[in-house]
Scaffold this motif. Structure first.
Motif, mmCIF file in Angstrom:
data_model
loop_
_atom_site.group_PDB
_atom_site.id
_atom_site.type_symbol
_atom_site.label_atom_id
_atom_site.label_comp_id
_atom_site.label_asym_id
_atom_site.label_seq_id
_atom_site.Cartn_x
_atom_site.Cartn_y
_atom_site.Cartn_z
ATOM 1 N N LYS A 18 34.635 31.696 41.057
ATOM 2 C CA LYS A 18 34.665 33.050 41.621
ATOM 3 C C LYS A 18 35.895 33.832 41.142
ATOM 4 O O LYS A 18 35.774 34.957 40.675
ATOM 5 C CB LYS A 18 34.662 32.981 43.166
ATOM 6 C CG LYS A 18 33.468 32.223 43.729
ATOM 7 C CD LYS A 18 33.506 32.185 45.248
ATOM 8 C CE LYS A 18 34.673 31.374 45.831
ATOM 9 N NZ LYS A 18 34.609 29.936 45.517
ATOM 10 N N THR A 19 37.068 33.223 41.297
ATOM 11 C CA THR A 19 38.290 33.927 40.899
ATOM 12 C C THR A 19 38.301 34.164 39.393
ATOM 13 O O THR A 19 38.679 35.241 38.920
ATOM 14 C CB THR A 19 39.534 33.117 41.335
ATOM 15 O OG1 THR A 19 39.550 33.060 42.766
ATOM 16 C CG2 THR A 19 40.813 33.758 40.843
ATOM 17 N N THR A 20 37.846 33.182 38.641
ATOM 18 C CA THR A 20 37.815 33.342 37.184
ATOM 19 C C THR A 20 36.904 34.506 36.796
ATOM 20 O O THR A 20 37.249 35.321 35.929
ATOM 21 C CB THR A 20 37.350 32.033 36.514
ATOM 22 O OG1 THR A 20 38.184 30.966 36.966
ATOM 23 C CG2 THR A 20 37.430 32.130 35.000
ATOM 24 N N PHE A 29 38.163 42.457 44.827
ATOM 25 C CA PHE A 29 38.903 41.850 45.930
ATOM 26 C C PHE A 29 38.783 40.336 45.841
ATOM 27 O O PHE A 29 37.661 39.807 45.767
ATOM 28 C CB PHE A 29 38.290 42.250 47.281
ATOM 29 C CG PHE A 29 38.340 43.727 47.590
ATOM 30 C CD1 PHE A 29 39.388 44.259 48.312
ATOM 31 C CD2 PHE A 29 37.317 44.567 47.193
ATOM 32 C CE1 PHE A 29 39.422 45.619 48.635
ATOM 33 C CE2 PHE A 29 37.341 45.920 47.507
ATOM 34 C CZ PHE A 29 38.396 46.441 48.231
ATOM 35 N N ASP A 30 39.901 39.620 45.910
ATOM 36 C CA ASP A 30 39.827 38.155 45.985
ATOM 37 C C ASP A 30 40.310 37.707 47.356
ATOM 38 O O ASP A 30 41.506 37.692 47.623
ATOM 39 C CB ASP A 30 40.648 37.489 44.886
ATOM 40 C CG ASP A 30 40.232 36.015 44.703
ATOM 41 O OD1 ASP A 30 39.391 35.530 45.487
ATOM 42 O OD2 ASP A 30 40.752 35.365 43.781
ATOM 43 N N GLU A 31 39.389 37.376 48.224
ATOM 44 C CA GLU A 31 39.669 36.916 49.585
ATOM 45 C C GLU A 31 40.704 37.791 50.281
ATOM 46 O O GLU A 31 41.723 37.300 50.772
ATOM 47 C CB GLU A 31 40.134 35.460 49.546
ATOM 48 C CG GLU A 31 39.184 34.637 48.706
ATOM 49 C CD GLU A 31 39.071 33.215 49.171
ATOM 50 O OE1 GLU A 31 39.360 32.950 50.344
ATOM 51 O OE2 GLU A 31 38.666 32.391 48.353
ATOM 52 N N PRO A 32 40.438 39.086 50.352
ATOM 53 C CA PRO A 32 41.459 40.002 50.850
ATOM 54 C C PRO A 32 41.708 39.880 52.347
ATOM 55 O O PRO A 32 42.722 40.340 52.840
ATOM 56 C CB PRO A 32 40.886 41.384 50.524
ATOM 57 C CG PRO A 32 39.408 41.178 50.531
ATOM 58 C CD PRO A 32 39.193 39.789 50.014
HETATM 59 MG MG LIG Z 1 39.371 31.516 44.047
#
Ligand SMILES: [Mg+2]
Ligand SMILES: Nc1ncnc2c1ncn2[C@@H]1O[C@H](COP(=O)(O)OP(=O)(O)OP(=O)(O)O)[C@@H](O)[C@H]1O
Length: 334
Positions: A44-46, A160-163
């Motif tokens: 996901k983050t990638t 947004f990454d786990e905001p």
């Molecule tokens: Mg991640």
């Protein structure tokens, strides 16, 4: 027709010999909000960093607003992509006030930048705290400043990454509602990585499930919830009963009757607890336990097919019979 906000065409990103993102194609229409969900390490983050321009793909082409920004022989850096990033570690500038943080990325004359920054702080309910430094703001207030800072330059795409993960349940909901409202108002498109499927379902237009770097399913939240195509997708969105089964001749015998199956051989039978009901007749079992869950109770019923969780309206015990709603029993790959 407007160009999609984001298009990934067969995007792959490898680290060593492992693909963190593996041949992913997807398209997000302008003004839509997409949530990325999946097990830890799923990519996901990638994927978010690829869209942002913090990672380069090893294969495939990525376009933003119809313009290719990464691909073979092609690279547009972060600052030219018109994309804003809101990561979990907010990284507000500690030596700047809230107002200066928001004004930082804006172009134009100083007074105009200040006025626009103040308008954004007002929109997130923080106009009164514009002159505070981050250390004098609560976690939720910092989150709102970070949000205002990301949206103030009016980006076409916000990532947004786990905001919301650092916020308590109450703040989470109010910041999340702010985000949804501000995104809708601004018409920006957004991709939100979250571990909280319940949270995502209420605020997004589509969910994409990533597992082992691959895009398993992308659809509306309701479609993924009701028609998950893998057990992982089913589990990610909420409680589900999974039973082993065997498909033969295009169907599976389940405890709730015969269900058509597109695949043959070992399968999993999936049914959500709220789509099973107590009845006069049906699959027999006895209640092994019943747990209070706020607006309902969850009974665990021991049956010949295995234990099944069932949503019930009050404490339940003894012998029961279970039926499934029509269409509630899904056949998934084994
Ligand atoms: Mg991640
Ligand atoms: N810079 C890197 N170098 C080597 N491997 C990496 C790098 N970044 C990510 N990976 C690997 O790529 C895979 C996907 O990682 P990623 O951070 O995208 O997962 P994720 O879905 O965001 O997980 P989480 O839910 O835990 O945040 C993991 O196996 C991770 O270890």
């Amino acid at each position: 027709m407007a160009e999609p906000a984001i298009t990934l065409d067969r995007i792959t990103r490898r680290f060593g010999d492992r693909a963190a993102v593996d041949d992913v194609s997807l398209s997000l229409a302008e003004g839509r909000i997409l949530a990325l969900l999946g097990p830890s390490g799923g990519g996901k983050t990638t994927l978010l960093r690829l869209i942002a321009g913090l990672e380069a793909p090893d294969a495939g082409t990525l376009s933003i607003a119809g313009r290719p920004v990464a691909g073979p022989g092609l690279w547009m850096p972060v600052e030219q992509r018109g994309v804003a990033l809101v990561f979990q570690d907010l990284a507000l500038f500690p030596h700047m006030t809230a107002l200066q943080n928001v004004a930082f990325g804006l172009k134009g004359a100083t007074s105009d930048r200040r006025a626009r920054a103040l308008a954004w702080l007002d929109r997130v309910g923080l106009a009164d705290l514009a002159h505070r430094h981050p250390h004098a703001l609560s976690g939720g207030e910092q989150q709102r400043v970070a949000l205002a800072r990301a949206l103030a330059p009016e980006p076409r795409v916000v990532l947004f990454d786990e905001p919301f993960s650092a916020l308590d349940a109450h703040l989470r909901q109010s910041v999340r509602d702010d985000v949804a409202r501000l995104l809708r108002d601004s018409g920006a498109s957004a991709v939100i990585v979250t571990h909280d499927a319940q949270e995502a379902m209420g605020m997004v237009d589509a969910l994409a499930i990533l597992e082992g770097g691959r895009l398993i399913q992308m659809d509306t939240p309701q479609a993924v919830y009701d028609h998950p195509i893998t057990a992982t997708a089913a589990r990610l969105l909420g409680p589900v009963n999974l039973l082993p089964g065997q498909a033969e001749g295009g169907a599976v015998e389940t405890p709730f009757g015969r269900v058509a199956s597109a695949q043959e051989g070992p399968v999993q039978i999936a049914v959500r607890p709220e789509r099973l009901h107590l009845a006069q007749a049906g699959l027999a079992g006895h209640v092994a336990g019943c747990a209070f869950a706020g607006d309902c109770w969850i009974a665990t019923v021991e049956t010949t097919a295995g234990p099944l969780r069932v949503r019930v309206s009050g404490p339940t015990q003894g012998q029961v019979h279970l039926v499934a709603e029509p269409g509630a029993v899904r056949v998934l790959p084994g």
